[in-house]
Design an enzyme around this catalytic site. Sequence first.
Site, PDB file in Angstrom:
ATOM      1  N   ARG A 170      -6.099   7.009  -0.678  1.00  0.00           N
ATOM      2  CA  ARG A 170      -6.623   6.515   0.608  1.00  0.00           C
ATOM      3  C   ARG A 170      -8.111   6.847   0.735  1.00  0.00           C
ATOM      4  NH1 ARG A 170      -1.212   7.896   2.482  1.00  0.00           N
ATOM      5  NH2 ARG A 170      -1.774  10.095   2.705  1.00  0.00           N
ATOM      6  N   PHE A 209       1.703  -4.166   3.135  1.00  0.00           N
ATOM      7  CA  PHE A 209       2.705  -3.096   3.250  1.00  0.00           C
ATOM      8  C   PHE A 209       2.019  -1.864   3.855  1.00  0.00           C
ATOM      9  CE2 PHE A 209       3.463  -5.560  -0.649  1.00  0.00           C
ATOM     10  CZ  PHE A 209       4.714  -6.109  -0.402  1.00  0.00           C
ATOM     11  N   ASP A 222       2.543  -5.710   7.796  1.00  0.00           N
ATOM     12  CA  ASP A 222       3.783  -4.985   7.533  1.00  0.00           C
ATOM     13  C   ASP A 222       4.915  -5.698   8.260  1.00  0.00           C
ATOM     14  OD1 ASP A 222       4.374  -2.010   6.299  1.00  0.00           O
ATOM     15  OD2 ASP A 222       5.846  -2.546   7.823  1.00  0.00           O
ATOM     16  N   SER A 223       6.140  -5.460   7.787  1.00  0.00           N
ATOM     17  CA  SER A 223       7.298  -6.105   8.419  1.00  0.00           C
ATOM     18  C   SER A 223       7.864  -5.285   9.570  1.00  0.00           C
ATOM     19  CB  SER A 223       8.401  -6.328   7.380  1.00  0.00           C
ATOM     20  OG  SER A 223       8.824  -5.090   6.817  1.00  0.00           O
ATOM     21  N   ASP A 233       0.494  -1.781  -1.657  1.00  0.00           N
ATOM     22  CA  ASP A 233       1.262  -0.538  -1.797  1.00  0.00           C
ATOM     23  C   ASP A 233       2.698  -0.804  -1.352  1.00  0.00           C
ATOM     24  OD1 ASP A 233       1.928   2.110  -2.237  1.00  0.00           O
ATOM     25  OD2 ASP A 233       1.219   2.779  -0.276  1.00  0.00           O
ATOM     26  N   CYS A 290       5.403   2.550  -7.039  1.00  0.00           N
ATOM     27  CA  CYS A 290       6.060   3.858  -6.964  1.00  0.00           C
ATOM     28  C   CYS A 290       7.440   3.806  -7.590  1.00  0.00           C
ATOM     29  CB  CYS A 290       6.146   4.335  -5.511  1.00  0.00           C
ATOM     30  SG  CYS A 290       7.139   3.265  -4.454  1.00  0.00           S
TER      31      CYS A 290
END
Length: 405
Positions: free
Chosen positions: A221, A237, A259-260, A309, A349
């Site tokens: 970040r 995301f 984002d959802s 991400d 990830c």
Amino acid sequence: MPIILNPNREKSLLRRHPWIFAGAIHHVDENHASGSTVDLISSEGHFLARASYSPVSQIRARVWTFIDEPVDKKFFRKRIRTAIAKRETFNIQRFSNAYRLIHAESDGIPGLIVDRYDDVLVLQSLTAGSEFWKETITDLLVEETGVQNIYERSDADVRELEGLKPQSGILRYSTTRYLGSISDIESQISNIVIVEHGLKFKVNIATGHKTGFYLDQRHNRHRVGEFAKDRDVLNCFCYTGGFSIHALANGAKSVLSVDSSTDALALLEENIALNNLSADRHTSREGDVFQLLRKFRDENRSFDMIILDPPKFAPTAAHAEKASRAYKDINLLAFKLLRHGGMLFTYSCSGGIDAALFQKIVASAALDAGTDATIIEHLSQGSDHPVSLHFPEGAYLKGLVCVKG
């Protein structure tokens, strides 16, 4: 009774890898309690290691120690002290009051995650062994850290593979600081404000992803912030806006966060206000990232920086093929949306996708997008998420910084 291995199945233990799968076992007493300590013995009768036993998981045993020593309260105190000393060496407190204190196998305590958020520890017990010793470990954490507030987030899906039910809630709390009912105390403890590189973030350790925040992305970040000045940024995301806040605080021209989750975006807006950042440079967009990226492409939109991400597409190698298609899809769209000279920060990830495969996926995406790109930096998890040389699975976070040529 010890666990006896099949012939020639001790090789991984001799390399100090801490897992033994069911297929490697010749004989085991089925009366062993879940999480109990057992010796691992070669087919020739030699002691190999001392481990926790899981009668349900395909990973039947996870090694505590490769030497003949007691696994008891003293053993775990030593492991916890060693983990704390590592973090003091890293001096992470220079950058944040939130960091990982214990990172499972890589800190010699398989299945145990402990994250520190200021004056609260969040504990995740993910295996039969860590569950067996959880109360002992919790007491030791209070003694060794001086932190009196411990919250449990043992609600990850992997517990099912160990035959364990999800558990969440307060394990310990300061009776002098917190008063009222348990629900009142839980509400107070679970809502935290942390500081990272001088920026503030609201974290809900009771309902947030993982233990509440993606602590492993702290350095990454910060890197986004270092490149964000005067750029139009798209953060996909985005969750509660870690990358977005760093970009805004470091002079991004505009930031679009996607984002959802409605709740995550609401917390992102709170974090913008918490840091006194200009809201007119930021836009939140709720929706499916894959669909929105295609929509942006069809609208001929473009950006100077894009951050990808995504959640874990491939938790194991069995999911790698399907996950590879998803990673390629979003990276291809990102390359098409990037302006010439634009920067792509892209991450995986997924444990089932290693660094080499991830780089191949991103390269293939650039090729199909009809663009040239150069990798200028490889990124990974922070130093508070160490990786044992004998446990490469601990290196789960892969990141690339690419410049579109």
